[in-house]
Design a protein around this motif. Structure first.
Motif, PDB file in Angstrom:
ATOM      1  N   MET A   1      43.211  48.446  33.063  1.00 45.99           N
ATOM      2  CA  MET A   1      43.480  47.318  32.189  1.00 45.99           C
ATOM      3  C   MET A   1      44.556  46.394  32.770  1.00 45.99           C
ATOM      4  O   MET A   1      44.509  45.205  32.543  1.00 45.99           O
ATOM      5  CB  MET A   1      43.932  47.798  30.806  1.00 45.99           C
ATOM      6  CG  MET A   1      42.879  48.411  29.958  1.00 45.99           C
ATOM      7  SD  MET A   1      41.627  47.200  29.520  1.00 45.99           S
ATOM      8  CE  MET A   1      40.321  48.289  29.125  1.00 45.99           C
TER       9      MET A   1
ATOM     10  N   GLY B   1      44.168  42.457  33.216  1.00 50.58           N
ATOM     11  CA  GLY B   1      45.100  41.619  32.465  1.00 50.58           C
ATOM     12  C   GLY B   1      45.854  40.654  33.356  1.00 50.58           C
ATOM     13  O   GLY B   1      46.066  39.491  33.006  1.00 50.58           O
TER      14      GLY B   1
ATOM     15  N   ILE C   1      46.871  46.576  25.544  1.00 51.65           N
ATOM     16  CA  ILE C   1      46.113  47.823  25.617  1.00 51.65           C
ATOM     17  C   ILE C   1      46.685  48.713  26.721  1.00 51.65           C
ATOM     18  O   ILE C   1      46.881  49.921  26.526  1.00 51.65           O
ATOM     19  CB  ILE C   1      44.605  47.538  25.847  1.00 51.65           C
ATOM     20  CG1 ILE C   1      43.981  46.921  24.587  1.00 51.65           C
ATOM     21  CG2 ILE C   1      43.872  48.822  26.248  1.00 51.65           C
ATOM     22  CD1 ILE C   1      42.574  46.387  24.800  1.00 51.65           C
ATOM     23  N   HIS C   2      46.965  48.132  27.864  1.00 52.81           N
ATOM     24  CA  HIS C   2      47.543  48.894  28.975  1.00 52.81           C
ATOM     25  C   HIS C   2      48.886  49.513  28.576  1.00 52.81           C
ATOM     26  O   HIS C   2      49.127  50.698  28.830  1.00 52.81           O
ATOM     27  CB  HIS C   2      47.722  48.001  30.211  1.00 52.81           C
ATOM     28  CG  HIS C   2      48.528  48.650  31.279  1.00 52.81           C
ATOM     29  ND1 HIS C   2      48.029  49.654  32.079  1.00 52.81           N
ATOM     30  CD2 HIS C   2      49.815  48.464  31.664  1.00 52.81           C
ATOM     31  CE1 HIS C   2      48.985  50.064  32.904  1.00 52.81           C
ATOM     32  NE2 HIS C   2      50.068  49.351  32.683  1.00 52.81           N
TER      33      HIS C   2
ATOM     34  N   LEU D   1      44.589  42.609  26.997  1.00 47.93           N
ATOM     35  CA  LEU D   1      44.482  43.658  28.018  1.00 47.93           C
ATOM     36  C   LEU D   1      45.827  44.256  28.384  1.00 47.93           C
ATOM     37  O   LEU D   1      45.937  45.477  28.577  1.00 47.93           O
ATOM     38  CB  LEU D   1      43.782  43.100  29.266  1.00 47.93           C
ATOM     39  CG  LEU D   1      42.302  42.755  29.085  1.00 47.93           C
ATOM     40  CD1 LEU D   1      41.744  42.146  30.370  1.00 47.93           C
ATOM     41  CD2 LEU D   1      41.490  43.949  28.650  1.00 47.93           C
TER      42      LEU D   1
END
Length: 128
Positions: free
Chosen positions: A1, A5, A124-125, A121
């Motif tokens: 991710m 990103g 999420i990472h 992203l």
């Protein structure tokens, strides 16, 4: 991710550098006026404001690029904070644009799509 990103953040920075160019240097040109929906007189009158706004876009792009470099070279937490601040600001500006003038929804989508992807992203990472 993270890589995805950062790619989205880099694309967001590139879009904002292009917007900088349009606002700071090409504001009164016919093609730019058409893009922003301004008349020749409006463009001449608003040129100083557009010049200033262009630099805001450039500074957000620079902040994003610095964040990407910091992640790659030294510190993911610090770099992620910089990237999220800059791309989050880009996204917020797009939301304000769309909310303040619904006829500018397309411009807001262009301005905000890559920052939205980058923010989602990266969050999420960081959460993973």
């Amino acid at each position: 991710m993270l890589v995805a990103g950062l790619i989205a953040a880099g694309l967001a920075a590139a879009v904002h550098v292009y917007i900088f160019y349009l606002e700071a240097f090409a504001w009164t040109r016919p093609r730019t006026r058409s893009t922003f929906g301004t008349s020749e007189q409006e463009a001449v009158t608003t040129r100083p404001l557009a010049f200033n706004q262009g630099f805001y876009n450039l500074f957000l792009a620079i902040g994003t690029v610095i964040g990407i470099v910091v992640i790659a070279a030294a510190s993911e937490p610090v770099g992620s904070g910089l990237v999220l601040l800059a791309t989050g600001s880009m996204l917020a500006a797009a939301i304000v644009l769309a909310g303040s003038d619904p006829t500018k929804a397309r411009a807001a989508a262009v301005q905000g799509a890559f920052p939205l992807i980058a923010v989602v992203l990266l969050l999420i990472h960081l959460a993973g």
